[in-house]
Design a protein around this motif. Structure first.
Motif, PDB file in Angstrom:
ATOM      1  N   ILE A 205       0.548  -1.825   0.492  1.00  0.00           N
ATOM      2  CA  ILE A 205       0.105  -0.130   0.311  1.00  0.00           C
ATOM      3  C   ILE A 205       1.101   0.919   0.095  1.00  0.00           C
ATOM      4  CG2 ILE A 205      -1.609  -0.996   1.264  1.00  0.00           C
ATOM      5  CD1 ILE A 205      -0.765   0.295   3.699  1.00  0.00           C
ATOM      6  N   THR A 206       0.253   2.683  -0.456  1.00  0.00           N
ATOM      7  CA  THR A 206       1.088   3.571   0.177  1.00  0.00           C
ATOM      8  C   THR A 206       0.730   4.576   0.428  1.00  0.00           C
ATOM      9  OG1 THR A 206       0.710   3.463  -2.447  1.00  0.00           O
ATOM     10  CG2 THR A 206       1.591   5.752  -2.147  1.00  0.00           C
ATOM     11  N   ILE A 207       1.899   4.962   1.743  1.00  0.00           N
ATOM     12  CA  ILE A 207       1.778   5.278   2.708  1.00  0.00           C
ATOM     13  C   ILE A 207       2.211   6.711   2.646  1.00  0.00           C
ATOM     14  CG2 ILE A 207       1.472   3.219   4.210  1.00  0.00           C
ATOM     15  CD1 ILE A 207       4.620   4.308   5.376  1.00  0.00           C
ATOM     16  N   THR A 208       1.935   8.240   3.579  1.00  0.00           N
ATOM     17  CA  THR A 208       2.929   8.938   2.969  1.00  0.00           C
ATOM     18  C   THR A 208       3.138   8.899   4.939  1.00  0.00           C
ATOM     19  OG1 THR A 208       1.130  10.008   2.368  1.00  0.00           O
ATOM     20  CG2 THR A 208       2.474  11.225   3.424  1.00  0.00           C
ATOM     21  N   LEU A 209       4.663   9.003   4.918  1.00  0.00           N
ATOM     22  CA  LEU A 209       5.394   9.334   6.229  1.00  0.00           C
ATOM     23  C   LEU A 209       5.902  10.815   6.119  1.00  0.00           C
ATOM     24  CD1 LEU A 209       6.566   7.125   8.578  1.00  0.00           C
ATOM     25  CD2 LEU A 209       8.547   7.281   7.069  1.00  0.00           C
ATOM     26  N   ARG A 210       5.241  11.357   7.896  1.00  0.00           N
ATOM     27  CA  ARG A 210       5.604  13.159   7.625  1.00  0.00           C
ATOM     28  C   ARG A 210       6.071  13.162   8.911  1.00  0.00           C
ATOM     29  NH1 ARG A 210       0.058  16.067   7.159  1.00  0.00           N
ATOM     30  NH2 ARG A 210       0.070  15.464   4.902  1.00  0.00           N
ATOM     31  N   VAL A 211       7.738  13.682   8.436  1.00  0.00           N
ATOM     32  CA  VAL A 211       8.723  13.453   9.542  1.00  0.00           C
ATOM     33  C   VAL A 211       9.080  15.085   9.769  1.00  0.00           C
ATOM     34  CG1 VAL A 211      10.735  12.432  10.278  1.00  0.00           C
ATOM     35  CG2 VAL A 211       9.692  11.750   7.840  1.00  0.00           C
TER      36      VAL A 211
ATOM     37  N   GLU B  13       4.646  -3.613   8.415  1.00  0.00           N
ATOM     38  CA  GLU B  13       6.146  -3.773   8.406  1.00  0.00           C
ATOM     39  C   GLU B  13       5.808  -2.276   9.642  1.00  0.00           C
ATOM     40  OE1 GLU B  13       9.204  -4.005   4.901  1.00  0.00           O
ATOM     41  OE2 GLU B  13       6.808  -3.359   4.250  1.00  0.00           O
ATOM     42  N   ARG B  14       6.930  -1.834   9.883  1.00  0.00           N
ATOM     43  CA  ARG B  14       6.915  -1.113  10.898  1.00  0.00           C
ATOM     44  C   ARG B  14       7.116   0.295  10.617  1.00  0.00           C
ATOM     45  NH1 ARG B  14      11.992  -4.262  13.577  1.00  0.00           N
ATOM     46  NH2 ARG B  14      12.654  -4.245  12.099  1.00  0.00           N
ATOM     47  N   VAL B  15       7.049   1.077  11.661  1.00  0.00           N
ATOM     48  CA  VAL B  15       7.000   2.414  11.359  1.00  0.00           C
ATOM     49  C   VAL B  15       8.674   2.452  10.588  1.00  0.00           C
ATOM     50  CG1 VAL B  15       7.320   4.908  12.001  1.00  0.00           C
ATOM     51  CG2 VAL B  15       5.499   3.315  12.159  1.00  0.00           C
ATOM     52  N   LEU B  16       9.676   1.929  11.844  1.00  0.00           N
ATOM     53  CA  LEU B  16      11.532   1.702  11.487  1.00  0.00           C
ATOM     54  C   LEU B  16      11.682   1.309  10.561  1.00  0.00           C
ATOM     55  CD1 LEU B  16      14.282   2.095  12.871  1.00  0.00           C
ATOM     56  CD2 LEU B  16      13.879  -0.112  13.275  1.00  0.00           C
TER      57      LEU B  16
ATOM     58  N   LEU C 274       3.700  -1.164  14.433  1.00  0.00           N
ATOM     59  CA  LEU C 274       2.975  -1.750  13.026  1.00  0.00           C
ATOM     60  C   LEU C 274       1.834  -0.431  12.016  1.00  0.00           C
ATOM     61  CD1 LEU C 274       2.239  -6.100  13.193  1.00  0.00           C
ATOM     62  CD2 LEU C 274       4.063  -4.133  12.969  1.00  0.00           C
ATOM     63  N   LEU C 275       2.590  -1.123  10.858  1.00  0.00           N
ATOM     64  CA  LEU C 275       2.241   0.261  10.077  1.00  0.00           C
ATOM     65  C   LEU C 275      -0.048   0.324  10.185  1.00  0.00           C
ATOM     66  CD1 LEU C 275       4.252   0.511   6.701  1.00  0.00           C
ATOM     67  CD2 LEU C 275       3.955   2.715   8.861  1.00  0.00           C
ATOM     68  N   LYS C 276       0.414  -0.926  10.507  1.00  0.00           N
ATOM     69  CA  LYS C 276      -1.527  -1.674  10.081  1.00  0.00           C
ATOM     70  C   LYS C 276      -1.918  -0.519  11.373  1.00  0.00           C
ATOM     71  CE  LYS C 276      -0.767  -6.036  11.479  1.00  0.00           C
ATOM     72  NZ  LYS C 276      -1.373  -6.290  13.098  1.00  0.00           N
ATOM     73  N   ASP C 277      -1.023  -1.114  12.141  1.00  0.00           N
ATOM     74  CA  ASP C 277      -1.602  -0.284  13.743  1.00  0.00           C
ATOM     75  C   ASP C 277      -2.172   0.988  13.953  1.00  0.00           C
ATOM     76  OD1 ASP C 277      -2.487  -2.858  14.103  1.00  0.00           O
ATOM     77  OD2 ASP C 277      -0.330  -3.068  15.401  1.00  0.00           O
ATOM     78  N   ILE C 278      -1.431   1.575  12.956  1.00  0.00           N
ATOM     79  CA  ILE C 278      -2.026   3.321  13.486  1.00  0.00           C
ATOM     80  C   ILE C 278      -2.438   3.627  11.876  1.00  0.00           C
ATOM     81  CG2 ILE C 278       0.110   3.505  15.064  1.00  0.00           C
ATOM     82  CD1 ILE C 278       1.657   4.232  12.510  1.00  0.00           C
ATOM     83  N   ASN C 279      -3.634   3.113  11.763  1.00  0.00           N
ATOM     84  CA  ASN C 279      -4.176   3.866   9.946  1.00  0.00           C
ATOM     85  C   ASN C 279      -3.102   4.300   9.012  1.00  0.00           C
ATOM     86  OD1 ASN C 279      -6.006   4.786   8.733  1.00  0.00           O
ATOM     87  ND2 ASN C 279      -6.618   6.303   9.959  1.00  0.00           N
ATOM     88  N   PRO C 280      -2.417   3.253   8.778  1.00  0.00           N
ATOM     89  CA  PRO C 280      -2.133   3.836   6.750  1.00  0.00           C
ATOM     90  C   PRO C 280      -2.991   4.548   5.785  1.00  0.00           C
ATOM     91  CG  PRO C 280      -2.464   1.906   7.055  1.00  0.00           C
ATOM     92  CD  PRO C 280      -3.346   1.842   8.263  1.00  0.00           C
ATOM     93  N   GLU C 281      -3.471   4.581   6.002  1.00  0.00           N
ATOM     94  CA  GLU C 281      -4.616   5.693   5.182  1.00  0.00           C
ATOM     95  C   GLU C 281      -4.162   6.999   5.519  1.00  0.00           C
ATOM     96  OE1 GLU C 281      -8.565   3.308   6.179  1.00  0.00           O
ATOM     97  OE2 GLU C 281      -7.334   2.149   5.075  1.00  0.00           O
ATOM     98  N   LYS C 282      -4.132   8.041   6.677  1.00  0.00           N
ATOM     99  CA  LYS C 282      -3.318   8.784   6.312  1.00  0.00           C
ATOM    100  C   LYS C 282      -2.023   9.204   6.869  1.00  0.00           C
ATOM    101  CE  LYS C 282      -8.049  10.109   9.218  1.00  0.00           C
ATOM    102  NZ  LYS C 282      -8.311  10.451  10.454  1.00  0.00           N
TER     103      LYS C 282
END
Lengths: 160, 257
Positions: B24-30, B54-57, B100-108
């Motif tokens: 899936i496509t996620i947006t990582l805002r750092v 996968e994880r945020v790391l 995990l990415l799936k646990d923190i709503n990867p759509e946003k």
């Protein structure tokens, strides 16, 4: 697996860019009130513990005192309309109600003052601000407690 | 005792055995900060193709290894043991290697910031010196009197269980940097130091409890705790941090009276 950035870091126009360099880095932001060499060292007193305990114990007593006070003043015997000079004079003729009011005054003032002291400790950032806010608080507390105590003990029902 | 087994595959097991590569496509805002370039912080969005398992790391690694090598963050073991990669993910302190990415709503967009209340040195790296100074101040080591025994210091299972919870601390600073008192007053010892003091105060083999309690009885000690429970929520090891702090308070009161 292609990964793209919407805004690559090197394309972002940074405000103030060009002013700083590896030899001249920007100042980092220190968190409030970091510990320094001039920070006062341990006081080795139990003051904070007594303060914390006093809040718990006075709170319990105040629940009884204040709710009882509100009930008598506002609910029983016709409610707030009955309150007048004569009502207060009648109540303070009894040492029991004098003690009740005195205890309520002291506990409520000290409880509130200690609560505000911790709020000031938590939120005032500069040492000077903190010091003067606390001085203002202590002055107001001492004045109110003194005035209230004076009135309770010197109240004269026959005043003209 | 044997583990109960299922005759039929559950839906979860089917999903787990399905090794198809999901993307899936996620947006990582750092939140990025580089003092050698600017004194301003910037939020940079990275669009990544990631597996939601996968994880945020992993996402941070992908950015650092494939997109922008200048992204700076701490991590050592990458498996939730070393406590290096505590950061503020979607407004909560977590370990990037355990989220995990799936646990923190990867759509946003997933926001990643350095932990609060400490000096940011670069990007996600903060100055941990005040944190470890507070840790050192509570003397986190065994203090005993008298001669050293010739064999090990024995302890009953009950005595060991008394402080079991606080031995789990990995010093990631997630609790201390979630504490509003610490944000406003960096001199407060903070939950992590108190947890590590608790670990020795309630250890039956230790004889330095009085010294540690003396330290924590002071102005910046346990009495500054406002029991907001932020630390308990933040702890990636599930330590009941606020409970430990309250137990130190109780120990102080019962020993002083």
């Amino acid at each position: 697996m292609s990964a793209e950035t919407s805004t690559p870091a090197d394309a972002v126009e940074l405000a103030g860019a060009g002013t700083y360099s590896p030899d001249n880095p920007a100042p980092v932001i220190e968190p409030p009130r970091t510990r320094t060499k001039s920070t006062p060292r341990a006081t080795r007193t139990n003051f904070e513990m007594y303060g914390w305990l006093f809040m718990r114990l006075s709170g319990i007593v105040l629940v009884v005192l204040v709710l009882g006070h509100l009930l008598i003043q506002l609910v029983l015997d016709g409610g707030v309309t009955k309150i007048g000079f004569a009502f207060v004079a009648g109540r303070w003729a009894s040492p029991f109600w004098q003690m009740w009011d005195l205890l309520m005054l002291w506990l409520a003032m000290l409880h509130g003052a200690n609560g505000l002291r911790t709020v000031i400790n938590d939120y005032a950032e500069r040492d000077n601000t903190r010091f003067w806010l606390k001085m203002l608080l202590y002055t107001a507390t001492v004045f109110t407690v003194f005035l209230g105590t004076l009135v309770i003990f010197t109240f004269d029902p026959n005043i003209q | 005792m044997s583990t109960p087994t299922l005759d039929k595959h559950s839906a979860a097991l089917d999903a787990a055995e399905n090794t198809a590569f999901e993307q899936i496509t996620i947006t990582l805002r750092v939140r990025r900060f580089n003092p050698e370039v600017s004194d301003e912080v910037t939020w940079v969005d990275y669009q990544l193709e990631m597996d939601p398992k996968e994880r945020v790391l992993d996402a941070l690694h992908k950015v650092k290894w494939e997109i922008d090598g200048s992204l700076t963050f701490r991590r050592s073991c990458a498996h939730g043991i070393c406590g290096s990669d505590a950061m503020r993910i979607n407004g909560r302190n977590r370990l990037a290697c355990k989220t995990l990415l799936k646990d923190i709503n990867p759509e946003k967009p997933i926001t990643v910031e350095p932990i609060k209340g400490m000096t940011v040195l670069k990007d996600l790296v903060v100055d941990m010196d005040p944190f470890f100074q507070a840790f050192r101040d509570v003397m986190p080591f065994l203090i005993t009197k008298g001669n050293e025994p010739t064999r090990e210091r024995l302890q009953s299972a009950e005595d060991r269980a008394r402080f079991d919870d606080t031995t789990k601390c990995i010093l990631c600073a997630a609790c201390t940097s979630s504490c509003p008192v610490f944000w406003n007053d960096g001199q407060y010892f903070g939950p992590a130091a108190i947890v590590n003091a608790h670990r020795f105060i309630f250890d039956s083999r230790d004889e330095g409890a009085e010294q540690r309690l003396e330290v924590l009885n002071d102005k910046e000690g346990v009495w500054r705790c406002r029991t907001t429970f932020n630390c308990t929520d933040a702890c990636p090891r599930g330590i009941e941090v606020t409970k430990a702090i309250q137990e130190v308070k109780r120990a102080l009161i019962t020993r002083r009276f």
